[in-house]
Write an enzyme that holds these catalytic residues in place. Structure first.
Site, PDB file in Angstrom:
ATOM      1  N   HIS B  12       0.817  -1.222   0.000  1.00  0.00           N
ATOM      2  CA  HIS B  12       0.000   0.000   0.000  1.00  0.00           C
ATOM      3  C   HIS B  12       0.856   1.282   0.000  1.00  0.00           C
ATOM      4  CE1 HIS B  12      -0.021  -0.502   4.673  1.00  0.00           C
ATOM      5  NE2 HIS B  12       0.973   0.267   4.303  1.00  0.00           N
ATOM      6  N   GLU B 240       4.614  -4.764   8.653  1.00  0.00           N
ATOM      7  CA  GLU B 240       3.206  -4.676   8.228  1.00  0.00           C
ATOM      8  C   GLU B 240       2.674  -6.021   7.716  1.00  0.00           C
ATOM      9  OE1 GLU B 240       3.176   0.032   6.829  1.00  0.00           O
ATOM     10  OE2 GLU B 240       3.315  -1.519   5.309  1.00  0.00           O
TER      11      GLU B 240
HETATM   12 FE   LIG Z   1       2.541   1.188   5.333  1.00  0.00          FE
END
Ligand SMILES: [Fe+2]
Lengths: 126, 280
Positions: B12, B240
């Site tokens: 992302h 993440e």
């Molecule tokens: Fe990120």
């Protein structure tokens, strides 16, 4: 293969310190609170403009420590991190200075921007 | 009965938003990355999900360090994006699904996850970019959103094992939901990257491949490491991957097969990856 080897060198020993990496933990979060709070305020365009117009005054409003103020004044990202800055928040400040994440990466690694970008490109090659 | 159609996993990186705005998808730098998405779009066009349950992390838009929940579940009617500090165009809003959100919240607390609930919640590029990539021409998002935010910013982070268990509890909630929606589970972020420190620019394709190879049918392999060891292998922001692990948990225990996979280094400072898992 040389790159993969270089990356292995950058892993360090399991469970030991991670080379060139500061975990943003409670100590850092406490130390860096004022600096990160200022960076968080930059989500608002008016605050970014206020910082540009009067950097000293804006930093004073957020009660930056002298060390944090000096790190910001010198645009020194490693010094900001040492003063408790978190990169997700510092990225907003870097944007004001016109620095991309690659500029920030080059600065922290002591590489030229081109060399840093080339290192990223080479990371994808076997 | 609601049905889980499968899982969509994607990086992302904020600069993807810039590339979309500039129309750079076919340039040499961006093409190998954007080429990963047509198969995802085709899959979604076939499966037509109505709801997305999305695991992600906030990057200092909704949450500041004054209050930092380990796990936060959105239960809002609507979720807006806002300026994240760079003055980029603001992304489209999401329609929420508060009834399903509260059902999941009941399940999670019943299963002893002491989560934070959010009836007002801004969502950042970690949610918007995955949708921009797969619904590029949609005037409004065709799915309702249940967002679940995981703290990947401030240590101590939840363990990978705990994130997998969180996802498994969400799965139980989806199983007992009486609606007839078609649900897509989404995990965003990663893969290996590090923005900060002298090790900035760290990327680890070997570890990324291990993660992608394990995701479908051996997620337990991904939860053996502590979060610190994951940072070592994956970079400070590569952690993440916790969002992917939680999303994998929410798919349930059955076997899965890879519908599509794309992996490209680098996008900005990140090893970018895209995967779809569907029930085997
Ligand atoms: Fe990120």
């Amino acid at each position: 293969m040389t790159i993969a080897f270089a990356q292995r060198e950058r892993l360090g020993e399991a469970q030991g310190p991670i080379p060139g990496t500061t975990l943003f933990d409670g100590d850092a979060a406490a130390k860096g609170y004022a600096l990160n709070a200022m960076c968080y305020s930059f989500n608002d365009k008016a605050n970014r403009e206020a910082f540009r117009a009067d950097e000293d005054g804006y930093c004073a409003r957020f009660h930056l420590t002298p060390t944090q103020r000096e790190a910001v004044r010198s645009r020194n990202v490693l010094a900001m991190i040492a003063a408790g800055g978190n990169i997700y928040y510092l990225a907003k400040l870097a944007g004001i200075f016109g620095l991309s994440v690659q500029d920030v990466g080059a600065q922290q690694t002591g590489m030229s921007l081109d060399a840093f970008k080339q290192m990223l490109l080479d990371s994808g090659k076997d | 009965m609601a049905r889980i159609i499968g899982g969509y996993f994607t990086s992302h990186v904020p600069s993807i938003g810039g590339a979309i705005v500039r129309g750079d998808q076919q340039t040499p730098y961006w093409k190998p990355f954007f080429d990963g998405y047509p198969p995802v779009r085709e899959w979604l066009a076939e499966e037509k999900p109505d709801v997305a349950v999305c695991f992600y992390n906030d990057h200092g838009l909704n949450f500041f360090l004054d209050k930092m929940p380990t796990f936060a579940v959105g239960a809002a009617e609507v979720y807006h994006n806002e300026d994240e500090g760079w003055g980029l165009p603001v992304f489209k809003s999401f329609e929420g699904h508060p009834a399903l959100s509260w059902h999941i919240i009941e399940q999670l607390v019943n299963d002893e996850f002491d989560i934070t609930t959010c009836q007002s919640m801004l969502v950042d590029h970690a949610l918007s970019i995955p949708f921009e990539l797969v619904y590029p021409d949609a005037p409004a998002w065709p799915v309702k959103l249940v967002p679940i935010a995981i703290n990947t910013v401030q240590f101590p982070l939840p363990s990978a094992r705990r994130c997998l268990a969180l996802g498994q509890a969400v799965h139980r909630g989806l199983e007992s939901w009486q609606g007839d929606e078609r649900i897509v589970v989404i995990g965003t972020g990663g893969l290996s990257h590090q923005l900060d420190g002298e090790r900035a620019g760290f990327i680890n394709p070997d570890y990324d491949r291990f993660c992608m190879d394990s995701l479908a049918n051996d997620p337990e392999a991904l939860v053996a490491d502590t979060t610190k060891e994951i940072v070592r292998k994956s970079g400070s922001q590569g952690v993440e991957i916790l969002n992917w692990i939680a999303a994998r948990g929410a798919l349930g225990e059955g076997g899965f097969r890879e519908k599509t996979r794309n992996y490209h280094v680098p996008i900005s400072n990140t090893a970018a990856a895209t995967m779809v898992l569907e029930p085997a």
